[in-house]
Design an enzyme around this catalytic site. Structure first.
Site, short mmCIF file in Angstrom:
data_model
loop_
_atom_site.label_atom_id
_atom_site.label_comp_id
_atom_site.label_asym_id
_atom_site.label_seq_id
_atom_site.Cartn_x
_atom_site.Cartn_y
_atom_site.Cartn_z
N LYS A 1 -6.96 -14.41 -7.14
CA LYS A 1 -5.85 -14.09 -6.16
C LYS A 1 -5.96 -12.49 -5.54
O LYS A 1 -6.05 -12.31 -4.44
CB LYS A 1 -4.51 -14.29 -6.63
N ASN A 2 -5.83 -11.65 -6.50
CA ASN A 2 -5.81 -10.21 -5.85
C ASN A 2 -7.14 -9.73 -5.52
O ASN A 2 -7.12 -8.53 -4.81
CB ASN A 2 -5.23 -9.30 -7.07
N ARG B 1 4.49 -9.18 -1.17
CA ARG B 1 4.27 -7.79 -0.79
C ARG B 1 2.96 -7.37 -0.34
O ARG B 1 2.62 -6.59 0.13
CB ARG B 1 4.63 -7.07 -1.92
N CYS C 1 11.51 -5.58 -5.39
CA CYS C 1 10.62 -6.73 -6.09
C CYS C 1 11.15 -6.64 -7.49
O CYS C 1 11.95 -5.77 -7.91
CB CYS C 1 9.36 -6.12 -6.13
N ARG D 1 8.45 -0.48 -6.29
CA ARG D 1 7.03 -0.57 -5.64
C ARG D 1 7.08 -0.25 -4.14
O ARG D 1 7.02 -1.04 -3.46
CB ARG D 1 6.73 -2.20 -5.58
N PRO D 2 7.19 1.10 -3.94
CA PRO D 2 7.31 1.74 -2.42
C PRO D 2 5.83 1.45 -2.18
O PRO D 2 5.00 1.35 -3.01
CB PRO D 2 7.74 3.11 -2.68
N VAL D 3 5.73 1.82 -0.75
CA VAL D 3 4.29 2.04 -0.24
C VAL D 3 4.15 3.05 0.63
O VAL D 3 3.37 3.41 1.58
CB VAL D 3 4.20 0.67 0.99
N ASP E 1 -0.70 -6.63 -15.67
CA ASP E 1 -0.56 -8.09 -15.33
C ASP E 1 -0.77 -8.99 -16.64
O ASP E 1 -0.66 -10.47 -16.29
CB ASP E 1 -1.53 -8.55 -14.24
N ILE F 1 3.19 0.98 -15.75
CA ILE F 1 2.84 0.92 -14.45
C ILE F 1 4.00 0.71 -13.59
O ILE F 1 4.54 1.22 -12.57
CB ILE F 1 1.81 -0.18 -14.17
N ARG G 1 2.40 -19.18 -7.14
CA ARG G 1 1.93 -18.04 -6.11
C ARG G 1 0.68 -17.74 -6.66
O ARG G 1 -0.26 -17.01 -5.99
CB ARG G 1 2.97 -16.89 -6.23
N1 EPU Z 1 3.18 3.11 -6.05
C1 EPU Z 1 3.92 4.12 -5.52
N2 EPU Z 1 3.73 4.33 -3.98
C2 EPU Z 1 2.76 3.57 -3.37
C3 EPU Z 1 2.18 2.44 -4.15
C4 EPU Z 1 2.18 2.32 -5.47
O1 EPU Z 1 4.73 4.79 -6.08
O2 EPU Z 1 2.74 3.63 -2.31
C5 EPU Z 1 3.42 2.97 -7.39
C6 EPU Z 1 3.96 1.54 -7.85
O3 EPU Z 1 5.40 1.55 -7.66
C7 EPU Z 1 3.63 1.32 -9.35
C8 EPU Z 1 2.11 1.89 -9.31
O4 EPU Z 1 2.23 2.90 -8.01
O5 EPU Z 1 4.51 1.82 -9.99
C9 EPU Z 1 0.92 1.05 -9.31
O6 EPU Z 1 1.22 0.19 -8.17
P1 EPU Z 1 -0.01 -0.38 -7.34
O7 EPU Z 1 0.15 0.18 -5.91
O8 EPU Z 1 -1.47 -0.11 -8.01
O9 EPU Z 1 0.23 -1.95 -7.24
P2 EPU Z 1 0.13 -2.96 -5.97
O10 EPU Z 1 -1.45 -2.49 -5.27
O11 EPU Z 1 1.34 -2.95 -5.19
C10 EPU Z 1 -1.38 -4.59 -7.46
C11 EPU Z 1 -1.66 -6.09 -7.66
C12 EPU Z 1 -0.42 -6.39 -8.80
C13 EPU Z 1 -0.51 -5.50 -9.95
C14 EPU Z 1 -0.93 -4.10 -9.53
C15 EPU Z 1 -1.19 -3.10 -10.76
C16 EPU Z 1 -2.19 -7.14 -5.74
C17 EPU Z 1 -1.93 -7.97 -4.56
N3 EPU Z 1 -1.23 -6.71 -6.52
O12 EPU Z 1 -0.25 -4.31 -7.04
O13 EPU Z 1 -0.48 -7.61 -9.22
O14 EPU Z 1 0.25 -5.72 -10.95
O15 EPU Z 1 -1.74 -3.81 -8.45
O16 EPU Z 1 -2.42 -3.54 -11.23
O17 EPU Z 1 -3.42 -6.88 -5.89
C18 EPU Z 1 0.23 -9.73 -9.79
O18 EPU Z 1 -0.69 -10.27 -9.42
O19 EPU Z 1 1.05 -10.47 -10.37
C19 EPU Z 1 0.75 -8.24 -9.53
C20 EPU Z 1 1.95 -7.94 -9.19
#
Ligand code: EPU
Length: 419
Positions: free
Chosen positions: A22-23, A93, A117, A122-124, A306, A328, A398
């Site tokens: 999926k990811n 997301r 979430c 989970r900010p961006v 995960d 994480i 999902r």
């Molecule tokens: N973070 C920030 N700011 C940002 C982005 C991330 O503070 O702009 C923080 C997050 O809040 C978190 C950490 O950085 O504490 C890592 O988050 P990351 O951005 O790596 O997570 P993600 O890209 O949103 C992906 C997977 C998740 C998986 C995480 C960690 C996808 C679509 N999603 O999420 O998958 O848990 O990486 O490996 O690839 C799942 O499949 O169940 C799932 C949640």
């Protein structure tokens, strides 16, 4: 809404085919925005999140069609919208993955902020900062990221405070069509990021260093279409390994991407599992006595967040005290209260869970709260005595393809019913 009804305890036997990831699929679908030629992805799992990403692409006026096999054909030749609406983004997301590609291809993006979430804030902010760094103007208006890059994005040095997975993917995609060289420092090394980089390279992108903490991207003028096979799902494979552990069974897994699963395999073996190669794409995984262990989640190649909930389910039945530290996401222990309803003995203190193994779990009605939490409850249900009902399994749909069918074919007594 559907629920699962599981009668346990169960012994499992037979084989399970691991689906595409999926990811890995989601960013690749977004990458199709970068080209006006067709992109054909094979081995794409049939999941709710994939359908959501397809809907989003269609909203942008791309074509997104699933073929009889697990091929997905995406054609963004007539893309004419930069709008990712809240209705879609709030359900997934990962919709944020269209942000970078839209800015690169259309020079504008109007993408809803994802909001909260179940597993954390989970900010961006890191995605946004990176695009600003590459020359985009970005404002937040009425809950939306409104971004423009009228003169096109320019290559830059991007340093991530945290090695964000989808953030790295967004920059990889945007930088592939930017002017000049982008250097991503503290990039995510996850196998799904590497798979995306490989796909982009097959489209003509110039990327080096994927899988390492510094990735370099030399922007090109255009990317071409591609036929690309998505990697298999390491988290699904790990979940079936946990099923073998918690039921004390031997099962065969076909197409588990072991090359990307070192940390999972290490913990599997430490708990007491035995793994045996049968041939190139087939392994046998076997559960034995359950030893207590310590787990700390970390970015790749560390132990994946995960897989945390699924291993916790296993450790509820271990022969002693285990400790799990989640580093994480700040709120990824939602499954704990539900596992306790099944008889587990778990205490949480901050980001640590102390799991005192019990002799048995007893079936109960439990509530799924997020994707991986749901998987842990299903695993616990396989081992619990009597009837376990897992409510709200739309979370599972999902991210796990036909989980109940795969488990049934292994001999589990599991049924999907209307809630
Ligand atoms: N973070 C920030 N700011 C940002 C982005 C991330 O503070 O702009 C923080 C997050 O809040 C978190 C950490 O950085 O504490 C890592 O988050 P990351 O951005 O790596 O997570 P993600 O890209 O949103 C992906 C997977 C998740 C998986 C995480 C960690 C996808 C679509 N999603 O999420 O998958 O848990 O990486 O490996 O690839 C799942 O499949 O169940 C799932 C949640």
């Amino acid at each position: 809404m559907d629920k699962f009804v599981i009668e346990g305890p169960t012994k499992l036997k037979g084989e399970a085919y691991i689906s595409g990831s999926k990811n890995a699929s989601l960013p690749m679908m977004a990458a199709a925005i970068l080209t006006s030629e067709p992109v054909v992805l094979s081995n794409v799992p049939r999941l709710k999140d994939i359908d959501t990403m397809c809907k989003l692409l269609v909203r942008l006026n791309c074509r997104c069609e699933r073929k009889e096999n697990n091929d997905l054909v995406i054609d963004c030749s007539s893309i004419n919208s930069d709008f990712a609406p809240y209705e879609l983004v709030k359900t997934m997301r990962a919709s944020i993955l269209v942000f970078g590609p839209l800015l690169a291809r259309l020079r504008s993006a109007h993408v809803s902020l994802p909001g909260g979430c179940a597993i954390g804030v989970r900010p961006v902010n890191l995605h946004i900062a990176a695009m600003k760094n590459m020359g985009a103007s970005v404002e937040i208006e009425e809950g939306y990221i409104v971004a423009r890059s009228d003169d096109g994005l320019k290559g830059e040095k991007i340093y991530f405070d945290i090695p964000t997975v989808t953030g790295t993917e967004n920059v990889l995609m945007a930088a592939s069509l930017a002017r000049g060289r982008t250097v991503i420092k503290n990039a995510a090394k996850e196998p799904e990021v590497v798979d995306l980089a490989r796909m982009l390279k097959a489209m003509g992108a110039k990327i080096t260093g994927e899988g390492e903490s510094t990735i370099e991207v030399e922007g090109v003028d255009r990317l071409k279409g591609v036929n690309y096979r998505v990697m298999n799902d390491r988290i699904e494979a790990g979940t079936f390994m946990c099923a073998a552990l918690i039921t004390g069974s031997a099962i065969e897994l076909v197409n588990a991407p072991l090359y990307a699963m070192d940390a999972i395999v290490d913990k599997f073996v430490e708990v007491g599992g035995v793994i045996r190669n049968i041939d190139d794409n087939r392994i046998e995984v076997k559960g034995n006595a359950l030893n207590p262990i310590s787990i700390k989640t970390a970015v790749y190649p560390g132990f994946p967040t995960d897989m945390q909930a699924q291993f916790m389910a296993v450790l509820t039945l271990a022969n002693g005290t285990s400790i799990i530290e989640e580093t994480i996401f700040e709120n990824r222990f939602m499954h704990v209260a539900e596992l306790i309803r099944l008889g587990a003995n778990i205490i949480i203190s901050g980001n640590r869970a102390v799991i005192e193994g019990v002799d048995r779990l007893i079936g109960a009605t439990v509530m799924a709260t997020d994707l991986r939490a749901s998987a842990s409850l299903v695993l616990a249900g396989l081992a619990a005595e009597g009837r376990t009902e897992v409510l709200r399994i739309y979370h599972l749909d999902r991210g796990y393809e036909s989980l109940e069918k795969k488990l049934s074919s292994l001999g589990a007594n599991i049924e999907r019913l209307k809630q």
